[in-house]
Design an enzyme around this catalytic site. Sequence first.
Site, PDB file in Angstrom:
ATOM      1  N   CYS A 148      55.391  55.344  67.594  1.00 14.08           N
ATOM      2  CA  CYS A 148      54.662  54.224  67.785  1.00 14.08           C
ATOM      3  C   CYS A 148      53.535  53.793  66.855  1.00 14.08           C
ATOM      4  CB  CYS A 148      53.713  53.996  69.332  1.00 14.08           C
ATOM      5  SG  CYS A 148      52.792  52.693  69.793  1.00 14.08           S
ATOM      6  N   CYS A 164      53.072  56.634  77.594  1.00 14.67           N
ATOM      7  CA  CYS A 164      52.534  55.360  78.330  1.00 14.67           C
ATOM      8  C   CYS A 164      53.521  54.660  79.263  1.00 14.67           C
ATOM      9  CB  CYS A 164      51.890  54.469  77.305  1.00 14.67           C
ATOM     10  SG  CYS A 164      52.903  53.784  76.266  1.00 14.67           S
TER      11      CYS A 164
END
Length: 351
Positions: free
Chosen positions: A95, A193
């Site tokens: 990410c 997440c």
Amino acid sequence: MENKRVLLGMSGGVDSTVAAYLLREEGYEVVGATMKLWVPENVENTAIVDAKKMADKLGLEHHVIDLEDKFKSTVVKHFIDGYYEGSTPNPCIFCNKHIKFDLMFDVADELGCQYIATGHYCRIIKNEETSKYELIKAVTDKKDQSYMMYNLNQEKLSRILFPIGEYDKSEIREIAEKVGLEVYNKPDSQDICFIPDGDYEKFLEKYSGRKDKKGKFVDSKGNEIGNHQGITRYTIGQRKGLGITFGKPVYVIDINGKDNTVTLGENNDLFKNELIARDVNFLDFSVKELDKPLEVQAKIRYSSSLSDALVTKIDNNRVKVVFKDSQRAITKGQSVVFYEGNKLIGGGVIE
């Protein structure tokens, strides 16, 4: 006149909120940006609401960047594919490379921001002798997040600010409380997440669109010794939950997505002193320029300790890393990251 407009990634947590406060105190014009990322159904995503609240409290311009589709098609897909190939990917590093420190620069340019900033615990300095930017560990090893940053380069380092890298977590919470930011006691986020409960097995079952195929447990010589329930249920070094007993402790020592086998062995079999890494990046030179072996301190996962190692180029994408001391449970898909003292110099994905 220098453009002191900075795009700050805001998550609504204490780190990014205090980062905003510190930047503003230093005279920067802070623009808050919260990435709208994909999360599974029934998972509450409070980041946007919390970040907007903190931006309003500090009087900041605030934007929501919709990256749901991009995040799902890159980060989440990469994570799922990796597990079905027999590796254990690190989605935060992926990410950072493809979302946070890539697309965020595009947003910064659109909004007229010279810099981007985040609430990560690490530091950037400019070496006046070499004129190169260096990424240095945070002041506290306990919270240091430099491991996640090895995909950066000189151009990006020249435009990134890490305002909280000079502090430890307790100091950040104290600053937040002192200036009246109610997030001062907000708990740290844990786990991945998009898998907040940490149940990878359930997540893969629901969102991969694939069925886990049962297969064979084999020993280190390739002899079949039992049946497994699907390779995504196992990780290198695992001992418990194998669903099979041998009268002695056995561990997962390899996972092969091509032939759908899980190799079991003894604890000693988990110790190796070399690995191959791909997608290698160095912060101030290219792999192509690595013309002789490089002495570094390296670690094979975020939580492991540094160990002396020698890095040798294989080709312009891959290196061989030989450790002075054997490492336990070197895992495909995790990252090996290289340091010289407190300075991060590069890293790559374990192949």
